[in-house]
Design a protein around this motif. Structure first.
Motif: not given
Length: 248
Positions: A225, A98, A102, A236
């Motif tokens: 997220g 992640s 991103s 997130d």
């Protein structure tokens, strides 16, 4: 047969305009190989703001290639981390992936490798919050173009050799955990806004669960997220919100 193929290739290259030759040169520099078929790369660098309708209102922008490239990028990064960290659990691998894919990471890498020099968009329509993910999206579209043009193995080589290894320090990523939630809350306090972290879904994936958190600011949905815990999903979502709101 080989001579016929070479002649066909020569005829294709003879038809390239000056602008197309520049794109071929840029693609070779960024990806490491020349395109077989230039068309998907031309689409990959074409933002929707300059796309023209080609059929029943459909605009030939890079959004479809971005969708494909996102999937290919996610798979290659997942495979790379799976092999590199054989004794780490899925939570560790998911969080690290992640961080790598991103939006802010992809935007940074895209700028570093020269995406701004080849992407086409309507600069007149640009505002402080528009096109915020322009370069990262174009990078994903470029991955999609490589996949369409040359298949999975070349795509994997491009991602690993040209993106992952030169531009990501995995140990630094592992050891540096940014508290995006605190950063976002601090920003909302300074701007007299009210944040809300809402748990909207839990996905049962058999041996683990994935949580989805949505952030609202002043009752307006801003970002979502994912995470293997509510805390990680909040981070997130906060990371994505910081990118969208351009919070440094």
């Amino acid at each position: 047969m080989g001579r016929l193929t070479n002649n066909r290739l020569k005829s294709v290259f003879k038809k390239y305009s000056k602008e197309e030759r520049r794109l071929v040169s840029s693609i070779k520099m960024i990806v490491g190989t020349k395109p077989f078929n230039l068309k998907p790369y031309q689409i990959a660098v074409q933002h929707t703001s300059v796309a023209k309708s080609v059929k029943k209102g459909f605009k030939e922008s890079n959004e479809r290639l971005e969708y494909l490239g996102d999937a290919v990028l996610g798979l290659v990064v997942a495979e790379y981390l799976f092999k590199k960290f054989p004794f780490k659990d899925e939570g560790f691998l998911t969080e690290l992936r992640s961080r790598i894919v991103s939006r802010d990471s992809l935007n940074h890498v895209a700028r570093t490798i020269g995406i701004p020099q080849i992407v086409r968009f309507d600069k007149k329509r640009k505002t402080p919050n528009s096109h915020k993910s322009l370069y990262g999206n174009a990078l994903e579209a470029l991955v999609g173009a490589v996949y369409v043009d040359k298949g999975f193995n070349t795509s994997r080589k491009f991602i690993v050799q040209k993106l992952l290894k030169p531009h990501y320090d995995l140990e630094e990523i592992i050891n540096t955990t940014k508290n995006y939630k605190s950063k976002l809350i601090e920003w909302t306090q300074k701007n007299s806004k009210t944040p809300n972290f809402e748990h909207i879904q839990t996905i049962d994936k058999g041996h683990f669960k994935e949580f989805i958190i949505q952030i609202q600011i002043d009752d307006e949905p801003i970002a979502k997220g994912h995470g293997l815990s509510k805390k990680k999903a909040e981070q997130d979502a906060a990371r994505e919100a910081c990118t969208i709101l351009e919070i440094e």
